[in-house]
Motif scaffolding. Structure first.
Motif, PDB file in Angstrom:
ATOM      1  N   ARG A 166      -0.954 -17.408 -77.297  1.00 29.91           N
ATOM      2  CA  ARG A 166      -1.805 -18.008 -76.276  1.00 29.91           C
ATOM      3  C   ARG A 166      -3.070 -17.185 -76.089  1.00 29.91           C
ATOM      4  N   ARG A 167      -4.159 -17.872 -75.796  1.00 25.73           N
ATOM      5  CA  ARG A 167      -5.417 -17.196 -75.497  1.00 25.73           C
ATOM      6  C   ARG A 167      -5.771 -17.470 -74.048  1.00 25.73           C
ATOM      7  N   ARG A 168      -5.807 -16.434 -73.260  1.00 20.97           N
ATOM      8  CA  ARG A 168      -6.125 -16.560 -71.846  1.00 20.97           C
ATOM      9  C   ARG A 168      -6.986 -15.384 -71.415  1.00 20.97           C
ATOM     10  N   ALA A 169      -7.949 -15.651 -70.561  1.00 17.76           N
ATOM     11  CA  ALA A 169      -8.628 -14.563 -69.874  1.00 17.76           C
ATOM     12  C   ALA A 169      -7.654 -13.976 -68.857  1.00 17.76           C
ATOM     13  N   VAL A 170      -7.669 -12.663 -68.708  1.00 18.72           N
ATOM     14  CA  VAL A 170      -6.760 -11.983 -67.791  1.00 18.72           C
ATOM     15  C   VAL A 170      -7.571 -11.400 -66.640  1.00 18.72           C
ATOM     16  N   VAL A 171      -7.196 -11.766 -65.431  1.00 15.21           N
ATOM     17  CA  VAL A 171      -7.909 -11.301 -64.242  1.00 15.21           C
ATOM     18  C   VAL A 171      -6.900 -10.703 -63.269  1.00 15.21           C
ATOM     19  N   ASN A 172      -7.152  -9.460 -62.861  1.00 12.83           N
ATOM     20  CA  ASN A 172      -6.299  -8.784 -61.887  1.00 12.83           C
ATOM     21  C   ASN A 172      -6.811  -9.075 -60.477  1.00 12.83           C
ATOM     22  N   VAL A 173      -5.910  -9.543 -59.624  1.00 18.22           N
ATOM     23  CA  VAL A 173      -6.271  -9.967 -58.274  1.00 18.22           C
ATOM     24  C   VAL A 173      -5.505  -9.134 -57.253  1.00 18.22           C
ATOM     25  N   PRO A 174      -6.205  -8.411 -56.371  1.00 21.90           N
ATOM     26  CA  PRO A 174      -5.511  -7.673 -55.306  1.00 21.90           C
ATOM     27  C   PRO A 174      -4.824  -8.648 -54.344  1.00 21.90           C
ATOM     28  N   LEU A 175      -3.614  -8.305 -53.934  1.00 22.10           N
ATOM     29  CA  LEU A 175      -2.874  -9.122 -52.984  1.00 22.10           C
ATOM     30  C   LEU A 175      -2.662  -8.318 -51.710  1.00 22.10           C
ATOM     31  N   TRP A 176      -1.793  -8.810 -50.848  1.00 17.35           N
ATOM     32  CA  TRP A 176      -1.559  -8.142 -49.578  1.00 17.35           C
ATOM     33  C   TRP A 176      -0.096  -8.325 -49.185  1.00 17.35           C
ATOM     34  N   GLY A 177       0.303  -7.618 -48.150  1.00 22.02           N
ATOM     35  CA  GLY A 177       1.661  -7.755 -47.637  1.00 22.02           C
ATOM     36  C   GLY A 177       2.545  -6.575 -48.001  1.00 22.02           C
ATOM     37  N   ALA A 178       3.621  -6.416 -47.238  1.00 23.00           N
ATOM     38  CA  ALA A 178       4.523  -5.271 -47.411  1.00 23.00           C
ATOM     39  C   ALA A 178       5.224  -5.287 -48.764  1.00 23.00           C
ATOM     40  N   ALA A 179       5.644  -6.474 -49.221  1.00 26.04           N
ATOM     41  CA  ALA A 179       6.330  -6.553 -50.513  1.00 26.04           C
ATOM     42  C   ALA A 179       5.394  -6.120 -51.642  1.00 26.04           C
ATOM     43  N   TYR A 180       4.160  -6.602 -51.619  1.00 23.15           N
ATOM     44  CA  TYR A 180       3.180  -6.221 -52.649  1.00 23.15           C
ATOM     45  C   TYR A 180       2.942  -4.713 -52.632  1.00 23.15           C
ATOM     46  N   ARG A 181       2.829  -4.135 -51.454  1.00 20.82           N
ATOM     47  CA  ARG A 181       2.633  -2.683 -51.361  1.00 20.82           C
ATOM     48  C   ARG A 181       3.835  -1.936 -51.925  1.00 20.82           C
ATOM     49  N   GLY A 182       5.029  -2.475 -51.664  1.00 21.91           N
ATOM     50  CA  GLY A 182       6.237  -1.844 -52.192  1.00 21.91           C
ATOM     51  C   GLY A 182       6.280  -1.865 -53.708  1.00 21.91           C
ATOM     52  N   PHE A 183       5.929  -3.012 -54.291  1.00 20.09           N
ATOM     53  CA  PHE A 183       5.888  -3.103 -55.751  1.00 20.09           C
ATOM     54  C   PHE A 183       4.777  -2.221 -56.321  1.00 20.09           C
ATOM     55  N   ARG A 184       3.613  -2.243 -55.671  1.00 17.86           N
ATOM     56  CA  ARG A 184       2.475  -1.464 -56.182  1.00 17.86           C
ATOM     57  C   ARG A 184       2.772   0.031 -56.136  1.00 17.86           C
ATOM     58  N   SER A 185       3.555   0.468 -55.160  1.00 21.33           N
ATOM     59  CA  SER A 185       3.903   1.894 -55.068  1.00 21.33           C
ATOM     60  C   SER A 185       5.006   2.282 -56.053  1.00 21.33           C
ATOM     61  N   GLY A 186       5.568   1.301 -56.748  1.00 21.28           N
ATOM     62  CA  GLY A 186       6.584   1.601 -57.760  1.00 21.28           C
ATOM     63  C   GLY A 186       7.990   1.694 -57.225  1.00 21.28           C
ATOM     64  N   GLY A 187       8.246   1.071 -56.075  1.00 22.83           N
ATOM     65  CA  GLY A 187       9.591   1.126 -55.502  1.00 22.83           C
ATOM     66  C   GLY A 187      10.659   0.473 -56.357  1.00 22.83           C
ATOM     67  N   HIS A 188      10.249  -0.391 -57.283  1.00 25.02           N
ATOM     68  CA  HIS A 188      11.201  -1.105 -58.142  1.00 25.02           C
ATOM     69  C   HIS A 188      11.387  -0.421 -59.492  1.00 25.02           C
ATOM     70  N   LEU A 189      10.822   0.777 -59.638  1.00 20.24           N
ATOM     71  CA  LEU A 189      10.870   1.490 -60.913  1.00 20.24           C
ATOM     72  C   LEU A 189      11.839   2.664 -60.842  1.00 20.24           C
ATOM     73  N   THR A 190      12.336   3.071 -61.995  1.00 21.99           N
ATOM     74  CA  THR A 190      13.205   4.241 -62.062  1.00 21.99           C
ATOM     75  C   THR A 190      12.882   5.039 -63.325  1.00 21.99           C
ATOM     76  N   PRO A 191      11.691   5.656 -63.376  1.00 24.18           N
ATOM     77  CA  PRO A 191      11.265   6.365 -64.594  1.00 24.18           C
ATOM     78  C   PRO A 191      12.207   7.485 -64.993  1.00 24.18           C
ATOM     79  N   GLU A 192      12.890   8.071 -64.010  1.00 27.28           N
ATOM     80  CA  GLU A 192      13.828   9.147 -64.330  1.00 27.28           C
ATOM     81  C   GLU A 192      15.118   8.625 -64.960  1.00 27.28           C
ATOM     82  N   ARG A 193      15.300   7.291 -64.952  1.00 22.00           N
ATOM     83  CA  ARG A 193      16.487   6.680 -65.564  1.00 22.00           C
ATOM     84  C   ARG A 193      16.049   5.638 -66.600  1.00 22.00           C
ATOM     85  N   ALA A 194      15.089   6.033 -67.434  1.00 16.96           N
ATOM     86  CA  ALA A 194      14.609   5.150 -68.503  1.00 16.96           C
ATOM     87  C   ALA A 194      15.567   5.232 -69.686  1.00 16.96           C
TER      88      ALA A 194
END
Length: 263
Positions: A202-230
């Motif tokens: 697929r060919r698509r232009a990619v645009v990053n869009v800032p969002l808002w809200g507590a869930a978005y902040r949680g994901f953006r801070s990496g709360g769903h990641l576990t780099p020490e358990r890769a």
């Protein structure tokens, strides 16, 4: 011979867990809403659920949906207690206690039900599967421009590796909350999206869009990641290669076929 019940046993994860347990010599019962002889809607419970758990040594709870998970888990636990099932294994998601996302809150609530069930229990948290990430990107790329939430990263894991781990845990003794399981690398969401576009042709232009809200902040801070358990080994590119083959071939032969399944 150990008898193991797998809820959601026909789903993306559950069917692989079933395969591995049977290969290991276990007697496996598959519970889902449409799979006989244990066709049960966990949100309703009833005699069918009681029959499914009777005589079972371990339950692996893979069934999940966007709504009704807590009710389903409560019914399963009630039946398991009545049947004196020794071990309940539950698969959850990394970050359910750190990201205030509605679905994550439900998964965390189920974890607590499991922990307080009075049964022997094991809980494994894993990062998101490659399959789910591709499903999300397929939806986002239906437009001519692929809009992505800005600043997000992800750590997708191969579902087969999670199935291996769950089968191992199900064959063992209750272990409580075990170490998280994450994919081999933390990636920007944009890099994953571009890999998907290339592989799918697929060919698509990619645009990053800032969002808002507590869930978005949680994901953006990496709360769903576990780099020490890769601990996962299968990469996103390897998954894409299996699923799509050559992106260039697909681009040349599949133009105009965006509405076909898998396009």
């Amino acid at each position: 011979m150990t008898t193991i019940l797998v809820t959601g046993g026909t789903g993306t994860l559950g069917r692989l867990v079933v395969e591995r347990l049977r290969a290991g010599g276990h007697e496996v019962r598959v519970l889902s809403r449409h799979s006989e002889p244990y066709a049960v809607d966990l949100r309703k419970g009833g005699a069918g659920l009681d029959a499914a758990v009777a005589g079972v040594d371990t339950i692996v709870h893979c069934a999940s949906s966007q709504k009704g998970d807590e009710e389903a888990a409560a019914n399963l636990i009630r039946a398991a207690r009545g049947a004196r099932v020794p071990h309940l294994v539950y698969v959850s998601i990394v970050g359910v206690d750190r990201v205030p996302f509605r679905y994550y809150k439900s998964k965390l609530a189920v974890e607590r039900l499991v922990e307080e069930s009075g049964l022997g229990w094991t809980v494994l948290r894993a990062t998101q599967f490659h399959d789910l990430l591709v499903m999300m990107l397929q939806g986002l790329s239906k437009l001519p421009v692929l809009f992505l939430p800005a600043g997000l990263r992800d750590q997708p894991v191969e579902v087969a590796e999670v199935a291996d781990r769950l089968a191992e845990l199900a064959a063992g003794a209750p272990a409580g909350r075990v170490e998280d399981m994450g994919g081999p690398e933390v990636r920007t969401f944009e890099s994953l999206a571009r890999a998907y576009l290339k592989a799918s042709g697929r060919r698509r232009a990619v645009v990053n869009v800032p969002l808002w809200g507590a869930a978005y902040r949680g994901f953006r801070s990496g709360g769903h990641l576990t780099p020490e358990r890769a601990v996962g080994t299968g990469s996103f590119e390897e998954y894409l290669a299996r699923r799509f083959g050559s992106g260039q071939v697909r681009a040349e032969s599949g133009r105009g076929g965006e509405g076909r399944p898998g396009a």
